[in-house]
Design a protein around this motif. Structure first.
Motif, PDB file in Angstrom:
ATOM      1  N   ARG A   1       0.833  -1.191   0.000  1.00 42.66           N
ATOM      2  CA  ARG A   1       0.000   0.000   0.000  1.00 42.66           C
ATOM      3  C   ARG A   1       0.877   1.253   0.000  1.00 42.66           C
ATOM      4  NH1 ARG A   1      -4.291  -1.396   4.926  1.00 42.66           N
ATOM      5  NH2 ARG A   1      -5.315  -3.212   3.948  1.00 42.66           N
ATOM      6  N   ARG A   2       0.777   2.031  -1.063  1.00 40.64           N
ATOM      7  CA  ARG A   2       1.412   3.353  -1.159  1.00 40.64           C
ATOM      8  C   ARG A   2       2.902   3.290  -0.788  1.00 40.64           C
ATOM      9  NH1 ARG A   2      -2.961   3.406   1.711  1.00 40.64           N
ATOM     10  NH2 ARG A   2      -1.811   3.721   3.654  1.00 40.64           N
ATOM     11  N   ILE A   3       3.598   2.294  -1.337  1.00 45.69           N
ATOM     12  CA  ILE A   3       4.994   2.065  -0.977  1.00 45.69           C
ATOM     13  C   ILE A   3       5.904   3.102  -1.648  1.00 45.69           C
ATOM     14  CG2 ILE A   3       6.949   0.474  -1.199  1.00 45.69           C
ATOM     15  CD1 ILE A   3       4.923  -0.390   0.878  1.00 45.69           C
ATOM     16  N   ARG A   4       6.737   3.726  -0.818  1.00 49.13           N
ATOM     17  CA  ARG A   4       7.767   4.637  -1.298  1.00 49.13           C
ATOM     18  C   ARG A   4       9.121   4.190  -0.772  1.00 49.13           C
ATOM     19  NH1 ARG A   4       5.948   9.332  -3.579  1.00 49.13           N
ATOM     20  NH2 ARG A   4       3.695   9.676  -3.434  1.00 49.13           N
ATOM     21  N   LYS A   5      10.126   4.246  -1.645  1.00 50.54           N
ATOM     22  CA  LYS A   5      11.476   3.872  -1.250  1.00 50.54           C
ATOM     23  C   LYS A   5      12.478   4.680  -2.062  1.00 50.54           C
ATOM     24  CE  LYS A   5      14.471   1.324   1.010  1.00 50.54           C
ATOM     25  NZ  LYS A   5      14.586   1.368   2.494  1.00 50.54           N
ATOM     26  N   SER A   6      13.430   5.294  -1.355  1.00 53.88           N
ATOM     27  CA  SER A   6      14.513   6.057  -1.988  1.00 53.88           C
ATOM     28  C   SER A   6      15.839   5.584  -1.419  1.00 53.88           C
ATOM     29  CB  SER A   6      14.345   7.558  -1.734  1.00 53.88           C
ATOM     30  OG  SER A   6      13.130   8.039  -2.261  1.00 53.88           O
ATOM     31  N   TYR A   7      16.917   5.834  -2.174  1.00 56.61           N
ATOM     32  CA  TYR A   7      18.254   5.480  -1.721  1.00 56.61           C
ATOM     33  C   TYR A   7      19.153   6.705  -1.810  1.00 56.61           C
ATOM     34  CZ  TYR A   7      16.823   0.599  -1.955  1.00 56.61           C
ATOM     35  OH  TYR A   7      16.164  -0.591  -1.754  1.00 56.61           O
ATOM     36  N   PRO A   8      20.041   6.870  -0.826  1.00 59.16           N
ATOM     37  CA  PRO A   8      20.954   8.031  -0.871  1.00 59.16           C
ATOM     38  C   PRO A   8      22.022   7.852  -1.936  1.00 59.16           C
ATOM     39  CG  PRO A   8      21.459   6.631   1.018  1.00 59.16           C
ATOM     40  CD  PRO A   8      20.216   6.068   0.401  1.00 59.16           C
ATOM     41  N   THR A   9      22.341   8.928  -2.617  1.00 59.54           N
ATOM     42  CA  THR A   9      23.439   8.976  -3.581  1.00 59.54           C
ATOM     43  C   THR A   9      24.240  10.248  -3.312  1.00 59.54           C
ATOM     44  OG1 THR A   9      22.339  10.289  -5.296  1.00 59.54           O
ATOM     45  CG2 THR A   9      21.862   7.920  -5.259  1.00 59.54           C
TER      46      THR A   9
ATOM     47  N   LEU B   1      18.928  12.088  -2.537  1.00 61.69           N
ATOM     48  CA  LEU B   1      18.070  10.909  -2.537  1.00 61.69           C
ATOM     49  C   LEU B   1      17.590  10.557  -3.941  1.00 61.69           C
ATOM     50  CD1 LEU B   1      15.794  11.344   0.614  1.00 61.69           C
ATOM     51  CD2 LEU B   1      17.625   9.677   0.269  1.00 61.69           C
ATOM     52  N   LEU B   2      17.682   9.271  -4.269  1.00 61.47           N
ATOM     53  CA  LEU B   2      17.192   8.763  -5.552  1.00 61.47           C
ATOM     54  C   LEU B   2      15.893   8.012  -5.313  1.00 61.47           C
ATOM     55  CD1 LEU B   2      17.563   8.110  -8.600  1.00 61.47           C
ATOM     56  CD2 LEU B   2      18.782   6.035  -7.859  1.00 61.47           C
ATOM     57  N   PRO B   3      14.750   8.557  -5.744  1.00 64.67           N
ATOM     58  CA  PRO B   3      13.479   7.846  -5.546  1.00 64.67           C
ATOM     59  C   PRO B   3      13.390   6.647  -6.486  1.00 64.67           C
ATOM     60  CG  PRO B   3      13.120   9.872  -6.783  1.00 64.67           C
ATOM     61  CD  PRO B   3      14.566   9.865  -6.405  1.00 64.67           C
ATOM     62  N   VAL B   4      13.071   5.486  -5.918  1.00 68.58           N
ATOM     63  CA  VAL B   4      12.962   4.262  -6.713  1.00 68.58           C
ATOM     64  C   VAL B   4      11.496   3.837  -6.846  1.00 68.58           C
ATOM     65  CG1 VAL B   4      13.636   1.827  -6.866  1.00 68.58           C
ATOM     66  CG2 VAL B   4      15.276   3.525  -6.014  1.00 68.58           C
ATOM     67  N   LEU B   5      10.779   3.788  -5.729  1.00 71.46           N
ATOM     68  CA  LEU B   5       9.361   3.466  -5.743  1.00 71.46           C
ATOM     69  C   LEU B   5       8.586   4.667  -5.214  1.00 71.46           C
ATOM     70  CD1 LEU B   5       9.533  -0.177  -4.291  1.00 71.46           C
ATOM     71  CD2 LEU B   5       9.451   0.517  -6.693  1.00 71.46           C
TER      72      LEU B   5
END
Length: 221
Positions: free
Chosen positions: A5-13, A17-21
């Motif tokens: 449900r409404r999944i958000r995931k980012s990774y630091p670069t 932050l790089l948003p993936v989901l």
């Protein structure tokens, strides 16, 4: 069986932050097979890791059997993976000191559902019956991949998460392995979420979704 449900995931670069989901919603019912497609780097493997409780989302909720994974501590998530999930990732993660037969039985033992007859049938159907006594280093890459798939199936999981499970197999072997995965879904009421780049592999599954720009859409093959 599985709901995101409404999944958000980012990774630091280094650039930030790089948003993936970005707000992913996904539902998978028991007995349903779902292919997830998308370009390299689109977040497919990230989504699988979140579904397995191997990573946590920045926002949103992952639910398995209507139970939020965020409510479980790591030992409880590990127990859930051991007892309810079958995982097939791109790295084989076979135990080098165990034979092929013992590698296959390992997951079933951990889940408390070891079945010698089912293990023998898996080895036969995966074309590994004559290699049961060999160690992983004595197997080809394709044979190791089939063994990793068999290990995930040995405990008859409720949910199978597979990341490119036929990626290192020739077409005939890939067809046989895919048929086995879909037979488990049909016969055992298992749910299957499979990441693949191949429309040919995705075609026999019930549904196909595509990840693009961090969001999910229905895909046509």
């Amino acid at each position: 069986m599985l709901e995101l449900r409404r999944i958000r995931k980012s990774y630091p670069t280094p650039q930030g932050l790089l948003p993936v989901l970005q707000g992913v919603d996904l539902r998978l019912a028991a007995g349903e097979s779902l292919a997830l497609m998308g370009e390299s780097g689109s977040g497919k493997s990230t989504l699988l890791h979140l579904a397995a409780g191997l990573d946590t989302p920045d926002d949103g909720e992952v639910r398995l059997d209507d139970q939020p994974l965020s409510a479980l501590d790591e030992p409880a998530r590990a127990r859930l993976r051991r007892e309810r999930l079958g995982l097939v990732f791109q790295q084989y993660h076979l135990v080098p000191s165990l034979t092929a037969a013992d590698n296959l039985r390992l997951q079933a033992r951990l889940a408390g559902r070891e079945d010698a007859a089912w293990s023998r049938e898996l080895l036969e159907r995966l074309g590994l019956a004559g290699m049961a006594g060999r160690y992983p280093e004595q197997l080809s890459g394709g044979q190791q991949q089939r063994l990793a798939i068999g290990r995930a199936l040995a405990a008859r999981p409720a949910l199978l998460l597979a990341d490119e499970p036929t990626g290192n197999l020739d077409e005939n072997s890939a067809d046989e392995v895919l048929a086995l995965l879909l037979a488990l879904v049909r016969d055992r009421g298992c749910a299957l979420l499979m990441v693949t780049h191949s429309p040919r592999v995705a075609a026999p599954l019930d549904r196909c979704l595509r990840l693009r720009h961090g969001r999910i859409a229905e895909a046509s093959l």
